[in-house]
Scaffold this motif. Structure first.
Motif, PDB file in Angstrom:
ATOM      1  N   VAL A  98       0.459   1.375  -0.764  1.00  0.00           N
ATOM      2  CA  VAL A  98      -0.964   1.335  -1.117  1.00  0.00           C
ATOM      3  C   VAL A  98      -1.826   1.295   0.142  1.00  0.00           C
ATOM      4  CG1 VAL A  98      -2.752  -0.063  -2.207  1.00  0.00           C
ATOM      5  CG2 VAL A  98      -0.590   0.324  -3.395  1.00  0.00           C
ATOM      6  N   MET A  99      -1.445   0.471   1.104  1.00  0.00           N
ATOM      7  CA  MET A  99      -2.252   0.340   2.321  1.00  0.00           C
ATOM      8  C   MET A  99      -2.214   1.611   3.162  1.00  0.00           C
ATOM      9  SD  MET A  99      -3.504  -2.540   1.753  1.00  0.00           S
ATOM     10  CE  MET A  99      -4.443  -2.679   3.268  1.00  0.00           C
ATOM     11  N   LYS A 100      -1.120   2.380   3.071  1.00  0.00           N
ATOM     12  CA  LYS A 100      -1.034   3.652   3.804  1.00  0.00           C
ATOM     13  C   LYS A 100      -1.697   4.803   3.073  1.00  0.00           C
ATOM     14  CE  LYS A 100       3.273   2.638   6.293  1.00  0.00           C
ATOM     15  NZ  LYS A 100       4.694   3.044   6.479  1.00  0.00           N
ATOM     16  N   GLY A 101      -2.166   4.578   1.866  1.00  0.00           N
ATOM     17  CA  GLY A 101      -2.796   5.642   1.095  1.00  0.00           C
ATOM     18  C   GLY A 101      -1.814   6.551   0.385  1.00  0.00           C
ATOM     19  N   GLU A 102      -0.541   6.173   0.343  1.00  0.00           N
ATOM     20  CA  GLU A 102       0.458   6.988  -0.340  1.00  0.00           C
ATOM     21  C   GLU A 102       0.508   6.717  -1.848  1.00  0.00           C
ATOM     22  OE1 GLU A 102       4.015   5.898   1.638  1.00  0.00           O
ATOM     23  OE2 GLU A 102       3.563   6.991   3.483  1.00  0.00           O
ATOM     24  N   LEU A 103      -0.117   5.619  -2.265  1.00  0.00           N
ATOM     25  CA  LEU A 103      -0.067   5.208  -3.666  1.00  0.00           C
ATOM     26  C   LEU A 103      -1.413   4.608  -4.029  1.00  0.00           C
ATOM     27  CD1 LEU A 103       2.120   5.199  -5.889  1.00  0.00           C
ATOM     28  CD2 LEU A 103       2.653   2.856  -5.252  1.00  0.00           C
ATOM     29  N   ARG A 104      -1.863   4.878  -5.244  1.00  0.00           N
ATOM     30  CA  ARG A 104      -3.140   4.350  -5.706  1.00  0.00           C
ATOM     31  C   ARG A 104      -2.932   3.111  -6.570  1.00  0.00           C
ATOM     32  NH1 ARG A 104      -6.007   9.579  -8.221  1.00  0.00           N
ATOM     33  NH2 ARG A 104      -3.837   9.893  -8.858  1.00  0.00           N
ATOM     34  N   ALA A 105      -3.767   2.120  -6.336  1.00  0.00           N
ATOM     35  CA  ALA A 105      -3.769   0.912  -7.155  1.00  0.00           C
ATOM     36  C   ALA A 105      -4.954   0.976  -8.106  1.00  0.00           C
ATOM     37  CB  ALA A 105      -3.849  -0.338  -6.280  1.00  0.00           C
ATOM     38  N   ASN A 122      -9.891   2.820 -13.420  1.00  0.00           N
ATOM     39  CA  ASN A 122     -10.686   2.462 -12.247  1.00  0.00           C
ATOM     40  C   ASN A 122      -9.765   2.222 -11.054  1.00  0.00           C
ATOM     41  OD1 ASN A 122     -13.083   2.334 -13.931  1.00  0.00           O
ATOM     42  ND2 ASN A 122     -12.327   0.355 -14.648  1.00  0.00           N
ATOM     43  N   VAL A 123      -9.972   2.987 -10.003  1.00  0.00           N
ATOM     44  CA  VAL A 123      -9.153   2.864  -8.790  1.00  0.00           C
ATOM     45  C   VAL A 123      -9.606   1.641  -8.001  1.00  0.00           C
ATOM     46  CG1 VAL A 123      -8.451   3.991  -6.644  1.00  0.00           C
ATOM     47  CG2 VAL A 123      -8.778   5.346  -8.720  1.00  0.00           C
ATOM     48  N   LEU A 124      -8.640   0.869  -7.502  1.00  0.00           N
ATOM     49  CA  LEU A 124      -8.917  -0.321  -6.696  1.00  0.00           C
ATOM     50  C   LEU A 124      -8.767   0.037  -5.227  1.00  0.00           C
ATOM     51  CD1 LEU A 124      -9.542  -3.376  -7.129  1.00  0.00           C
ATOM     52  CD2 LEU A 124      -7.099  -3.785  -6.838  1.00  0.00           C
ATOM     53  N   PRO A 125      -9.820  -0.138  -4.416  1.00  0.00           N
ATOM     54  CA  PRO A 125      -9.715   0.193  -2.986  1.00  0.00           C
ATOM     55  C   PRO A 125      -8.638  -0.655  -2.306  1.00  0.00           C
ATOM     56  CG  PRO A 125     -12.014  -0.091  -3.632  1.00  0.00           C
ATOM     57  CD  PRO A 125     -11.177  -0.571  -4.791  1.00  0.00           C
ATOM     58  N   PRO A 126      -8.006  -0.118  -1.259  1.00  0.00           N
ATOM     59  CA  PRO A 126      -6.933  -0.868  -0.581  1.00  0.00           C
ATOM     60  C   PRO A 126      -7.378  -2.204  -0.016  1.00  0.00           C
ATOM     61  CG  PRO A 126      -6.851   1.449   0.021  1.00  0.00           C
ATOM     62  CD  PRO A 126      -8.115   1.267  -0.757  1.00  0.00           C
ATOM     63  N   ASP A 127      -8.643  -2.302   0.467  1.00  0.00           N
ATOM     64  CA  ASP A 127      -9.075  -3.581   1.020  1.00  0.00           C
ATOM     65  C   ASP A 127      -9.199  -4.653  -0.048  1.00  0.00           C
ATOM     66  OD1 ASP A 127     -11.129  -2.249  -0.197  1.00  0.00           O
ATOM     67  OD2 ASP A 127     -12.672  -2.906   1.220  1.00  0.00           O
ATOM     68  N   GLN A 128      -9.493  -4.260  -1.288  1.00  0.00           N
ATOM     69  CA  GLN A 128      -9.562  -5.235  -2.372  1.00  0.00           C
ATOM     70  C   GLN A 128      -8.178  -5.612  -2.894  1.00  0.00           C
ATOM     71  OE1 GLN A 128     -12.328  -4.273  -5.489  1.00  0.00           O
ATOM     72  NE2 GLN A 128     -13.853  -3.433  -4.073  1.00  0.00           N
ATOM     73  N   VAL A 129      -7.185  -4.777  -2.617  1.00  0.00           N
ATOM     74  CA  VAL A 129      -5.825  -5.101  -3.046  1.00  0.00           C
ATOM     75  C   VAL A 129      -5.340  -6.366  -2.351  1.00  0.00           C
ATOM     76  CG1 VAL A 129      -3.426  -4.336  -2.976  1.00  0.00           C
ATOM     77  CG2 VAL A 129      -5.221  -2.752  -3.674  1.00  0.00           C
ATOM     78  N   ALA A 267       4.421   6.420  -8.544  1.00  0.00           N
ATOM     79  CA  ALA A 267       5.249   5.535  -7.722  1.00  0.00           C
ATOM     80  C   ALA A 267       6.677   6.037  -7.582  1.00  0.00           C
ATOM     81  CB  ALA A 267       5.248   4.127  -8.325  1.00  0.00           C
ATOM     82  N   ARG A 268       7.150   6.865  -8.491  1.00  0.00           N
ATOM     83  CA  ARG A 268       8.529   7.353  -8.411  1.00  0.00           C
ATOM     84  C   ARG A 268       8.793   8.084  -7.099  1.00  0.00           C
ATOM     85  NH1 ARG A 268      10.891  10.758 -13.085  1.00  0.00           N
ATOM     86  NH2 ARG A 268      12.753  10.255 -11.866  1.00  0.00           N
ATOM     87  N   HIS A 269       7.797   8.794  -6.583  1.00  0.00           N
ATOM     88  CA  HIS A 269       7.984   9.546  -5.340  1.00  0.00           C
ATOM     89  C   HIS A 269       8.121   8.612  -4.135  1.00  0.00           C
ATOM     90  CE1 HIS A 269       7.090  13.386  -7.347  1.00  0.00           C
ATOM     91  NE2 HIS A 269       6.181  12.704  -8.017  1.00  0.00           N
ATOM     92  N   ILE A 270       7.681   7.375  -4.274  1.00  0.00           N
ATOM     93  CA  ILE A 270       7.864   6.378  -3.220  1.00  0.00           C
ATOM     94  C   ILE A 270       9.162   5.610  -3.431  1.00  0.00           C
ATOM     95  CG2 ILE A 270       6.861   4.367  -2.088  1.00  0.00           C
ATOM     96  CD1 ILE A 270       5.262   6.936  -1.697  1.00  0.00           C
ATOM     97  N   LEU A 271       9.410   5.213  -4.674  1.00  0.00           N
ATOM     98  CA  LEU A 271      10.570   4.377  -4.980  1.00  0.00           C
ATOM     99  C   LEU A 271      11.888   5.124  -4.826  1.00  0.00           C
ATOM    100  CD1 LEU A 271       9.212   2.535  -8.151  1.00  0.00           C
ATOM    101  CD2 LEU A 271       9.132   1.784  -5.775  1.00  0.00           C
ATOM    102  N   VAL A 272      11.871   6.457  -4.964  1.00  0.00           N
ATOM    103  CA  VAL A 272      13.116   7.211  -4.887  1.00  0.00           C
ATOM    104  C   VAL A 272      13.715   7.177  -3.483  1.00  0.00           C
ATOM    105  CG1 VAL A 272      12.102   9.447  -4.287  1.00  0.00           C
ATOM    106  CG2 VAL A 272      14.182   9.374  -5.667  1.00  0.00           C
TER     107      VAL A 272
END
Length: 343
Positions: A98-105, A122-129, A267-272
């Protein structure tokens, strides 16, 4: 002609030799400073190069049955220990992506366009995560020799995933009549956090360890936990008075809530490409995508789709009865699949 044939064979053999991996077991060449040695006797690169195996396409006209359930994974259970391994912790993988921008929260706060907060509206910005986990910076004060504050500054707080012990999963159970397959498909994953109420002690509601073995492991924030006074009253001898509980104490029940939602197909593209630590065998090669798709985890159901949109805890107060209700819902799904076929 023979000269050309021998030249072709020589080129083919040299190409095959270069294509093969160096035999690390019998390596005798000195290693250059810019080339660190391999940690082991073979290069494990299959996890990094894996691609997601896509699901089979489902058409709406082929869906004969669908049931949505919400379940929770408790990392304190033995079968789920791999999710909390410091070598490959699931929450660390998600936060890093999420912090690298590879996944949306996605924001779990209920809104007008998303009443339940889990529809990925509603997308949550990385700084709010990071703010959901207690903030991303901390005030550091500087003292002099007289122990007086002379200056202060903010420093980035290192995130620790040890406090995340539960995940919530939102999934659909679908019967595809075209393929004659009844299968679950995960829609979203959310790490659960316990809201911190100002002025409330983190040990409020906890029973001291001296009161009994069952009470020592009691979690007041677990909606499925059995109350300790019930165990104490049941196990106490008849001639020993059971101490009464002071009802005047402030004993709130704060439920763990999602910090954010992750859309599982993304997330599957990250978790794989993230390997899961296996207690029994280091060479299993299982990724987190394999764990979720193959259902290699323990969980309990906290809600199923219903007209009133009620959770199990909304109509069952007793913790033990909630577990029975969770198992009843699991059995109803399995019974539906068994009833589809006649032998």
């Amino acid at each position: 002609m023979k000269k050309y044939l021998f030249s072709a064979l020589a080129i083919a053999c040299s190409a095959a030799a270069f294509a093969q991996q160096e035999n690390l077991s019998n390596s005798t060449k000195p290693i250059h400073a810019e080339e660190p040695p391999v940690d082991g006797y073979f290069v494990q690169s299959d996890i990094e190069n894996r691609k997601v195996i896509p699901y089979a396409t489902i058409r709406q006209t082929d869906v004969a049955y669908k049931k949505r359930v919400w379940r929770e994974i408790d990392l304190r259970e033995k079968m789920n220990k791999a999710f909390a391994s410091p070598k490959s912790r699931l929450i660390d993988i998600i936060i890093d992506a999420v912090m690298k921008g590879e996944l949306r929260a996605y924001d779990p706060t209920p809104t007008e366009n998303d009443p339940n907060g889990d529809s990925f509206k509603n997308v949550l910005p990385p700084d709010q995560v990071m703010a959901r986990f207690g903030g991303d910076s901390v005030l550091v004060e500087e003292f002099n020799e007289n122990n007086e504050v002379i200056a202060s500054h903010y420093e980035a707080r290192a995130f620790s995933g040890e406090n995340v012990i539960k995940f919530r999963i939102k999934e659909d159970w679908i019967f595809d009549k075209q393929r004659s397959v009844f299968e679950p498909r995960i829609v979203g994953i959310a790490p659960l956090i316990t809201p911190q109420i100002p002025g409330m002690d983190s040990n409020v509601g906890m029973v001291p360890a001296e009161t009994g073995g069952g009470a020592a492991n009691f979690d007041p924030f677990d909606p499925f936990a059995v109350q300790p006074e019930q165990n104490q009253a049941a196990n106490a001898p008849s001639n020993v008075p059971v101490p009464t509980v002071n009802t005047g104490l402030f004993n709130p029940q704060v439920d763990p809530t999602p910090a954010f939602w992750i859309y599982f197909p993304e997330a599957r593209h990250i978790l794989v490409n993230k390997e899961v630590v296996n207690r029994s065998n280091d060479a299993t090669g299982l990724s987190y995508d394999d764990i979720f798709v193959k259902r290699m985890f323990a969980s309990y159901i906290v809600k199923e789709s219903n007209p009133e949109d009620l959770r199990i805890k909304d109509y069952i107060a007793d913790g033990k009865e909630r577990l029975y209700e969770s198992e009843r819902i699991k059995k109803s799904l399995m019974d539906y699949e068994q009833d589809l076929w006649s032998y």
